[in-house]
Design a protein around this motif. Structure first.
Motif, PDB file in Angstrom:
ATOM      1  N   LYS A  33      31.227  33.454  36.865  1.00  0.00           N
ATOM      2  CA  LYS A  33      29.858  33.778  36.691  1.00  0.00           C
ATOM      3  C   LYS A  33      29.392  34.511  38.184  1.00  0.00           C
ATOM      4  O   LYS A  33      28.392  35.648  38.056  1.00  0.00           O
ATOM      5  CB  LYS A  33      29.193  32.174  37.006  1.00  0.00           C
ATOM      6  N   VAL A  34      29.894  34.266  39.245  1.00  0.00           N
ATOM      7  CA  VAL A  34      29.124  34.917  40.433  1.00  0.00           C
ATOM      8  C   VAL A  34      30.209  36.318  40.953  1.00  0.00           C
ATOM      9  O   VAL A  34      29.230  37.125  41.465  1.00  0.00           O
ATOM     10  CB  VAL A  34      29.416  33.731  41.626  1.00  0.00           C
ATOM     11  N   PHE A  35      31.386  36.114  40.364  1.00  0.00           N
ATOM     12  CA  PHE A  35      32.141  37.280  41.043  1.00  0.00           C
ATOM     13  C   PHE A  35      32.978  38.063  40.054  1.00  0.00           C
ATOM     14  O   PHE A  35      33.531  39.166  40.189  1.00  0.00           O
ATOM     15  CB  PHE A  35      33.307  36.731  42.058  1.00  0.00           C
ATOM     16  N   GLY A  36      32.379  38.021  38.929  1.00  0.00           N
ATOM     17  CA  GLY A  36      32.925  38.671  37.608  1.00  0.00           C
ATOM     18  C   GLY A  36      34.119  38.197  37.057  1.00  0.00           C
ATOM     19  O   GLY A  36      34.807  37.349  37.403  1.00  0.00           O
ATOM     20  N   PRO A  37      34.514  38.485  35.671  1.00  0.00           N
ATOM     21  CA  PRO A  37      35.476  37.968  35.037  1.00  0.00           C
ATOM     22  C   PRO A  37      37.026  38.015  35.578  1.00  0.00           C
ATOM     23  O   PRO A  37      37.942  37.493  35.569  1.00  0.00           O
ATOM     24  CB  PRO A  37      35.516  38.756  33.503  1.00  0.00           C
ATOM     25  N   PHE A  38      37.105  39.187  36.295  1.00  0.00           N
ATOM     26  CA  PHE A  38      38.254  39.509  37.208  1.00  0.00           C
ATOM     27  C   PHE A  38      38.658  38.537  38.192  1.00  0.00           C
ATOM     28  O   PHE A  38      39.992  38.136  38.364  1.00  0.00           O
ATOM     29  CB  PHE A  38      38.336  40.856  37.580  1.00  0.00           C
ATOM     30  N   ALA A  39      37.714  37.915  38.538  1.00  0.00           N
ATOM     31  CA  ALA A  39      37.947  37.086  39.845  1.00  0.00           C
ATOM     32  C   ALA A  39      38.414  35.599  39.297  1.00  0.00           C
ATOM     33  O   ALA A  39      39.058  35.140  40.064  1.00  0.00           O
ATOM     34  CB  ALA A  39      36.478  36.659  40.381  1.00  0.00           C
ATOM     35  N   ILE A  97      41.826  36.206  48.961  1.00  0.00           N
ATOM     36  CA  ILE A  97      42.465  36.944  47.918  1.00  0.00           C
ATOM     37  C   ILE A  97      42.299  38.592  48.256  1.00  0.00           C
ATOM     38  O   ILE A  97      43.600  39.067  48.030  1.00  0.00           O
ATOM     39  CB  ILE A  97      41.595  36.835  46.708  1.00  0.00           C
ATOM     40  N   TYR A  98      41.197  38.966  48.912  1.00  0.00           N
ATOM     41  CA  TYR A  98      41.251  40.290  49.147  1.00  0.00           C
ATOM     42  C   TYR A  98      42.070  40.911  50.074  1.00  0.00           C
ATOM     43  O   TYR A  98      42.808  41.916  49.920  1.00  0.00           O
ATOM     44  CB  TYR A  98      39.706  40.783  49.845  1.00  0.00           C
ATOM     45  N   HIS A  99      42.455  40.014  51.162  1.00  0.00           N
ATOM     46  CA  HIS A  99      43.314  40.315  52.020  1.00  0.00           C
ATOM     47  C   HIS A  99      44.992  40.167  51.696  1.00  0.00           C
ATOM     48  O   HIS A  99      45.524  40.885  52.022  1.00  0.00           O
ATOM     49  CB  HIS A  99      43.263  39.247  53.520  1.00  0.00           C
ATOM     50  N   LYS A 100      45.047  39.146  50.938  1.00  0.00           N
ATOM     51  CA  LYS A 100      46.206  38.969  50.106  1.00  0.00           C
ATOM     52  C   LYS A 100      46.649  40.462  49.404  1.00  0.00           C
ATOM     53  O   LYS A 100      47.769  40.574  49.265  1.00  0.00           O
ATOM     54  CB  LYS A 100      46.328  37.615  49.252  1.00  0.00           C
ATOM     55  N   LEU A 101      45.537  40.937  48.683  1.00  0.00           N
ATOM     56  CA  LEU A 101      45.880  42.072  47.748  1.00  0.00           C
ATOM     57  C   LEU A 101      46.275  43.266  48.804  1.00  0.00           C
ATOM     58  O   LEU A 101      47.066  43.944  48.455  1.00  0.00           O
ATOM     59  CB  LEU A 101      44.400  42.274  47.118  1.00  0.00           C
ATOM     60  N   GLN A 102      45.618  43.323  49.847  1.00  0.00           N
ATOM     61  CA  GLN A 102      45.954  44.404  50.642  1.00  0.00           C
ATOM     62  C   GLN A 102      47.232  44.251  51.228  1.00  0.00           C
ATOM     63  O   GLN A 102      48.096  45.136  51.183  1.00  0.00           O
ATOM     64  CB  GLN A 102      44.951  44.163  52.056  1.00  0.00           C
ATOM     65  N   ASP A 103      47.751  42.954  51.590  1.00  0.00           N
ATOM     66  CA  ASP A 103      49.131  42.599  51.907  1.00  0.00           C
ATOM     67  C   ASP A 103      50.200  43.022  50.877  1.00  0.00           C
ATOM     68  O   ASP A 103      51.051  43.511  51.201  1.00  0.00           O
ATOM     69  CB  ASP A 103      49.060  41.159  52.084  1.00  0.00           C
ATOM     70  N   ASN A 104      49.947  42.707  49.545  1.00  0.00           N
ATOM     71  CA  ASN A 104      50.720  43.093  48.645  1.00  0.00           C
ATOM     72  C   ASN A 104      50.861  44.467  48.259  1.00  0.00           C
ATOM     73  O   ASN A 104      51.826  44.996  48.050  1.00  0.00           O
ATOM     74  CB  ASN A 104      50.209  42.446  47.106  1.00  0.00           C
ATOM     75  N   PHE A 105      49.617  45.265  48.452  1.00  0.00           N
ATOM     76  CA  PHE A 105      49.890  46.664  48.194  1.00  0.00           C
ATOM     77  C   PHE A 105      50.354  47.314  49.141  1.00  0.00           C
ATOM     78  O   PHE A 105      51.323  48.379  49.064  1.00  0.00           O
ATOM     79  CB  PHE A 105      48.410  47.116  48.335  1.00  0.00           C
ATOM     80  N   GLN A 106      50.704  46.969  50.536  1.00  0.00           N
ATOM     81  CA  GLN A 106      51.308  47.574  51.555  1.00  0.00           C
ATOM     82  C   GLN A 106      52.815  47.067  51.896  1.00  0.00           C
ATOM     83  O   GLN A 106      53.623  47.928  52.195  1.00  0.00           O
ATOM     84  CB  GLN A 106      50.751  47.292  53.018  1.00  0.00           C
ATOM     85  N   PRO A 121      39.239  47.823  42.756  1.00  0.00           N
ATOM     86  CA  PRO A 121      37.857  48.006  42.490  1.00  0.00           C
ATOM     87  C   PRO A 121      37.171  46.834  42.028  1.00  0.00           C
ATOM     88  O   PRO A 121      35.918  46.842  42.062  1.00  0.00           O
ATOM     89  CB  PRO A 121      37.707  49.071  41.405  1.00  0.00           C
ATOM     90  N   PHE A 122      37.552  45.721  41.399  1.00  0.00           N
ATOM     91  CA  PHE A 122      37.016  44.485  41.055  1.00  0.00           C
ATOM     92  C   PHE A 122      36.828  43.442  42.254  1.00  0.00           C
ATOM     93  O   PHE A 122      35.962  42.772  42.269  1.00  0.00           O
ATOM     94  CB  PHE A 122      37.665  43.761  39.866  1.00  0.00           C
ATOM     95  N   ILE A 123      37.964  43.668  42.999  1.00  0.00           N
ATOM     96  CA  ILE A 123      37.835  42.754  44.207  1.00  0.00           C
ATOM     97  C   ILE A 123      36.854  42.917  45.239  1.00  0.00           C
ATOM     98  O   ILE A 123      36.386  42.018  45.949  1.00  0.00           O
ATOM     99  CB  ILE A 123      39.260  42.233  44.588  1.00  0.00           C
ATOM    100  N   LEU A 124      37.074  44.520  45.633  1.00  0.00           N
ATOM    101  CA  LEU A 124      36.193  44.786  46.705  1.00  0.00           C
ATOM    102  C   LEU A 124      34.701  44.199  46.616  1.00  0.00           C
ATOM    103  O   LEU A 124      34.353  43.803  47.653  1.00  0.00           O
ATOM    104  CB  LEU A 124      36.420  46.328  46.860  1.00  0.00           C
ATOM    105  N   LYS A 129      30.396  40.771  48.791  1.00  0.00           N
ATOM    106  CA  LYS A 129      29.544  39.928  48.441  1.00  0.00           C
ATOM    107  C   LYS A 129      29.871  38.463  49.370  1.00  0.00           C
ATOM    108  O   LYS A 129      28.858  37.573  49.903  1.00  0.00           O
ATOM    109  CB  LYS A 129      29.386  39.601  46.896  1.00  0.00           C
ATOM    110  N   ALA A 130      31.039  38.215  49.290  1.00  0.00           N
ATOM    111  CA  ALA A 130      31.294  36.916  49.747  1.00  0.00           C
ATOM    112  C   ALA A 130      31.208  37.018  51.540  1.00  0.00           C
ATOM    113  O   ALA A 130      30.787  36.023  52.154  1.00  0.00           O
ATOM    114  CB  ALA A 130      32.670  36.719  49.581  1.00  0.00           C
ATOM    115  N   GLY A 131      31.495  38.333  51.798  1.00  0.00           N
ATOM    116  CA  GLY A 131      31.398  38.202  53.301  1.00  0.00           C
ATOM    117  C   GLY A 131      30.212  38.350  53.973  1.00  0.00           C
ATOM    118  O   GLY A 131      29.903  37.919  54.988  1.00  0.00           O
TER     119      GLY A 131
END
Lengths: 290, 206
Positions: A33-39, A97-106, A121-124, A129-131
């Motif tokens: 509801k708040v962060f979109g279906p991808f969340a 989750i955002y930071h974990k994603l960055q971690d996974n990417f690197q 593009p979905f998590i950013l 918003k959360a920040g």
């Protein structure tokens, strides 16, 4: 599904299990509801536990209503309606989750890099918003994730120090579960130890893969594990188990000081049985990645 | 003070035995020994105080002589050069304590040094390093009970995955008291043995 902080299902009363599940489903609904279906894909047992803990501390009764699951419309589920507690943990989950994603990417291979890039593009926007909602927590988590990176690049051989950034991040998240100063003190110690445990069990779960791929793993560095020899890995796992058990003991000691007004049996189950079960599951002969 | 029965988590109609059992369970949970060196020790002490007060109040109300036998906090030995550092640690002034401790030359790092280092690690949450340091302290000074107890507390947790001194959660969860089938059978067998010793025979086939 994600997360290591889970209940020991067989030992829960059916009524308790239903409440736990409704909070888990409530979390899913709030994320969508708040962060979109991808969340929704970031739904985790760990944050469902934190929601329930916060509700227990605030004496908030779960407002449970029957409705259709948004992911599988053929299922009717009991869902805990949105409340401050679920709102807080969902928001904080986006930051992690955002930071974990960055971690996974690197760090990880091509497959993970592609998945992370696709999710970005979905998590950013969710992260931003959360920040805005919790800027102090966002700052601390960001700086802790930086420290984590530095420690991993320096191939830190101390498990305690390697756990510290995740532990400190969880300490900050846990402190936000209560506005009472005394409870916050206990929650800080509790959150620190819980974050430490999560990092340790994650490292243990990834041990074999990390050794094969040459990725950083604090247990591999500490016990000088260079090749994926099954016997050596088994020995390291036994040592690691003792460390995890010790952390669970300390978590329990801090947990008992919390003033929990509601849902204590479910929370007791998770802390006194669930954590140990999660560790033991990694050692059973038919264990798969959790 | 608030309702003493609520503090002990029992009903006002609880029997004396149930009151004692509840008190013992809580006292074991919040006993100072379990919170030695823990940064939350003062909170545990407050909880212990509430529990003791509640138990005493109930005993007075029921006019039964209380038999509280749990000890208060341990007294630390303050007769050595590490006394200042101990004091800083107990006041949770960890960075200062660590700086002082690290300033001590290597040839003076004895069991006490490792124990205090372990305490600092433990307070910080670095449990593995704490265990290593406590073990080292105990091996350097095997007669010191304080070091030995610190090691045994952590060893218990390492083996069992639950807080030191806590009974197995599954056993307490299923504790329904009373007499089970096994209890009856065992009782009868014991009674039969005693009877036979005295010349009789309670159960002919045993």
């Amino acid at each position: 599904m994600l997360g290591y902080i889970r209940p020991c299902k067989p030992e829960l009363r059916i009524r308790e299990y239903e409440i736990y599940k409704s909070v888990y489903c409530g979390q899913c609904r709030q994320l969508g509801k708040v962060f979109g279906p991808f969340a929704r894909l970031t739904l985790s047992y760990d944050f469902a536990f934190l929601s329930l803990l916060q509700m227990g501390l605030n004496d908030t009764q779960a407002d449970i209503k029957q409705s259709r699951c948004e992911v599988n419309p053929f299922l009717k589920k009991s869902i805990c309606q949105s409340c401050d507690e679920i709102d807080y943990t969902c928001t904080v989950a986006m930051l992690m989750i955002y930071h974990k994603l960055q971690d996974n990417f690197q760090d990880n291979g091509i497959k993970d890099k592609l998945l992370s890039a696709a999710a970005y593009p979905f998590i950013l926007p969710a992260y931003e918003k959360a920040g805005k909602r919790f800027p102090e927590i966002e700052l601390i988590i960001a700086s802790m994730m930086c420290k984590q990176k530095e420690l991993e690049q320096a191939k830190c051989s101390s498990v305690d120090q390697a756990c510290e950034p995740t532990a400190k991040a969880m300490e900050e998240i846990a402190a936000g579960l209560s506005s009472d100063a005394v409870q916050q003190r206990i929650l800080r110690r509790f959150g620190y130890l819980l974050g430490r445990w999560v990092y340790q069990i994650d490292a243990l779960d990834d041990l074999t893969d990390d050794v094969k791929k040459g990725n950083y793993n604090p247990f591999a560095v500490k016990y000088e594990l260079t090749d994926a020899d099954e016997h050596k890995i088994a020995q390291v796992k036994e040592q690691a188990k003792a460390s995890l058990y010790m952390t669970i003991g300390e978590i329990g000691t801090a947990y008992e000081l919390l003033d929990i007004k509601r849902y204590k049996p479910i929370l007791d189950n998770i802390i006194h049985l669930g954590l140990k079960d999660s560790v033991d599951r990694l050692y059973s002969s038919c264990s798969k990645k959790i | 003070m608030s309702d003493p029965y609520k503090v002990l988590g029992i009903s006002p109609n609880a029997t004396d035995d149930e009151v004692k059992a509840a008190y013992r369970e809580l006292a074991r949970k919040y006993h100072p020994d379990r919170y030695v060196n823990n940064p939350l020790a003062d909170l545990a002490q407050e909880k212990m105080k509430d529990i003791n007060e509640a138990y005493d109040t109930i005993q007075k109300m029921r006019r039964v002589s209380s038999n509280r036998s749990y000890a208060d906090n341990q007294n630390y030995q303050a007769n050595n050069q590490f006394a200042d550092i101990r004091r800083l640690i107990s006041q949770n002034r960890i960075p200062e304590a660590e700086e002082l401790l690290k300033g001590i030359p290597i040839n003076q790092r004895n069991g006490e040094w490792y124990f205090l280092m372990g305490s600092i690690f433990y307070r910080r949450g670095w449990l593995d390093d704490a265990y290593t340091a406590f073990s080292r302290a105990s091996s350097l000074d095997p007669n010191n009970s304080e070091y030995r107890e610190a090691v045994s507390r952590m060893s218990f947790q390492r083996s069992n995955g639950r807080p030191f001194g806590q009974s197995d959660y599954r056993q307490t969860y299923y504790n329904c008291g009373g007499c089970g089938g096994c209890d009856i059978c065992t009782g009868l067998m014991c009674a039969d043995c005693c009877c036979e010793c005295l010349g009789g025979d309670l159960i002919r086939c045993c």
